[in-house]
Motif scaffolding. Structure first.
Motif, PDB file in Angstrom:
ATOM      1  N   GLY A  53      -3.820  -4.029   0.900  1.00 55.05           N
ATOM      2  CA  GLY A  53      -3.415  -5.443   1.832  1.00 55.05           C
ATOM      3  C   GLY A  53      -1.991  -5.413   2.898  1.00 55.05           C
ATOM      4  O   GLY A  53      -2.224  -5.546   3.965  1.00 55.05           O
ATOM      5  N   ASN A  54      -0.974  -4.408   2.485  1.00 56.01           N
ATOM      6  CA  ASN A  54      -0.316  -4.271   4.169  1.00 56.01           C
ATOM      7  C   ASN A  54      -0.614  -2.909   4.689  1.00 56.01           C
ATOM      8  O   ASN A  54       0.180  -2.011   5.750  1.00 56.01           O
ATOM      9  N   ASP A  91      -1.516   8.585   1.501  1.00 61.21           N
ATOM     10  CA  ASP A  91      -0.650   7.213   1.835  1.00 61.21           C
ATOM     11  C   ASP A  91       0.722   7.674   2.430  1.00 61.21           C
ATOM     12  O   ASP A  91       1.717   7.283   0.769  1.00 61.21           O
ATOM     13  N   PRO A  92       1.000   7.856   3.006  1.00 62.54           N
ATOM     14  CA  PRO A  92       2.524   7.456   3.836  1.00 62.54           C
ATOM     15  C   PRO A  92       3.070   6.364   3.381  1.00 62.54           C
ATOM     16  O   PRO A  92       4.659   6.357   2.824  1.00 62.54           O
ATOM     17  N   VAL A 183       5.242   0.401 -12.089  1.00 64.26           N
ATOM     18  CA  VAL A 183       4.971  -0.951 -10.577  1.00 64.26           C
ATOM     19  C   VAL A 183       4.061  -1.058 -10.222  1.00 64.26           C
ATOM     20  O   VAL A 183       3.236   0.391  -9.189  1.00 64.26           O
ATOM     21  N   ARG A 184       3.193  -1.813  -9.836  1.00 68.38           N
ATOM     22  CA  ARG A 184       1.562  -2.336  -9.731  1.00 68.38           C
ATOM     23  C   ARG A 184       1.355  -2.128  -8.268  1.00 68.38           C
ATOM     24  O   ARG A 184       2.264  -2.917  -7.522  1.00 68.38           O
ATOM     25  N   ASP A 185       0.407  -2.036  -7.651  1.00 65.82           N
ATOM     26  CA  ASP A 185       0.334  -2.088  -6.643  1.00 65.82           C
ATOM     27  C   ASP A 185      -0.813  -2.093  -6.252  1.00 65.82           C
ATOM     28  O   ASP A 185      -2.230  -0.679  -6.614  1.00 65.82           O
ATOM     29  N   GLY A 186      -1.948  -2.610  -5.787  1.00 59.04           N
ATOM     30  CA  GLY A 186      -3.441  -4.096  -5.603  1.00 59.04           C
ATOM     31  C   GLY A 186      -4.518  -2.675  -5.009  1.00 59.04           C
ATOM     32  O   GLY A 186      -3.708  -2.830  -3.079  1.00 59.04           O
ATOM     33  N   PHE A 187      -5.277  -2.019  -5.117  1.00 56.77           N
ATOM     34  CA  PHE A 187      -6.310  -1.908  -4.102  1.00 56.77           C
ATOM     35  C   PHE A 187      -7.378  -2.608  -3.758  1.00 56.77           C
ATOM     36  O   PHE A 187      -8.454  -3.158  -4.537  1.00 56.77           O
TER      37      PHE A 187
END
Length: 229
Positions: A53-54, A91-92, A183-187
């Protein structure tokens, strides 16, 4: 830790497995030398760009697995596959997940069909659905990555003596989540299309070795060792 999305995806995989693992045809398939089951073991390394997303990150996977397809009928060939795998992302944007090596498994089901089958040429279509789940830790923080992939392939297959060669294109879609201490981070997959080539060599009446390569959205190389029963 039980994740909500996993409770949704696991039953979906079970439904796909039940759908494609139905009664197998008893008719011999001359193109597979009259046998009914194709079992292969493969080692693979792949690279995919994932869109968070970002930011976009490079995702690398490697692993060893099996696939088992019923080949008695060229028109409908259900299969199951699974194996062990490792996963890492550059993934920085996430200091914890960046380059952390995760390990786990994948499992899936699919169906393929030799359309317009005529020796020595056929048109092979294939659809696969795969679930992946890997986890690990870094500096005391738990990291988990789980995703599903739906992929469709289409291309001609040519058989000349002991050689079987295929080339074609594919369309894939990845949807997943990364968790760092819950903590979720979608991709999702950034690029959905690509091309492939596969070269197999029969080493005896039923055994074969192969080298398979993909480019595009899911670039990778597979070493294959198989036998038809």
């Amino acid at each position: 830790m039980t994740l909500p999305r996993r409770r949704v995806r696991a039953p979906l995989i079970a439904a796909v497995v039940m759908a494609v693992a139905g009664p197998a045809s008893a008719h011999g398939y001359q193109g597979e030398r009259g046998y009914d089951v194709d079992l292969r073991i493969s080692g693979a390394h792949a690279q995919t760009d994932l869109d968070y997303g970002n930011r976009t990150v490079e995702h690398r996977t490697s692993g060893v697995g099996f696939q088992l397809f019923e080949v008695g009928n060229p028109q409908i060939q259900p299969g199951l596959f699974g194996g062990w795998m490792r996963s890492r992302v550059d993934d920085p944007g996430s200091q914890v997940a960046d380059s952390t090596r995760l390990s786990g498994y994948y499992i899936g089901a699919g169906v393929r069909s030799h359309l317009f089958h005529r020796e020595p040429v056929s048109l092979l279509g294939e659809v696969r659905y795969t679930w992946h789940d890997v986890d690990g830790s870094s500096n005391g923080r738990e990291v988990e990555r789980e995703w599903t992939e739906l992929q469709a392939r289409l291309g001609p297959v040519v058989r000349v003596g002991p050689v079987r060669w295929s080339v074609g294109g594919y369309l894939s879609a990845i949807d997943g989540d990364q968790y760092v201490n819950g903590v979720r981070d979608g991709f999702e997959q950034e690029r959905l299309t690509g091309a492939y080539t596969q070269l197999d060599l029969m080493v005896d009446r039923t055994g074969y070795v192969g080298l398979h390569a993909d480019t595009g959205g899911s670039a990778g190389v597979h070493m294959v060792f198989g036998r038809i029963f």
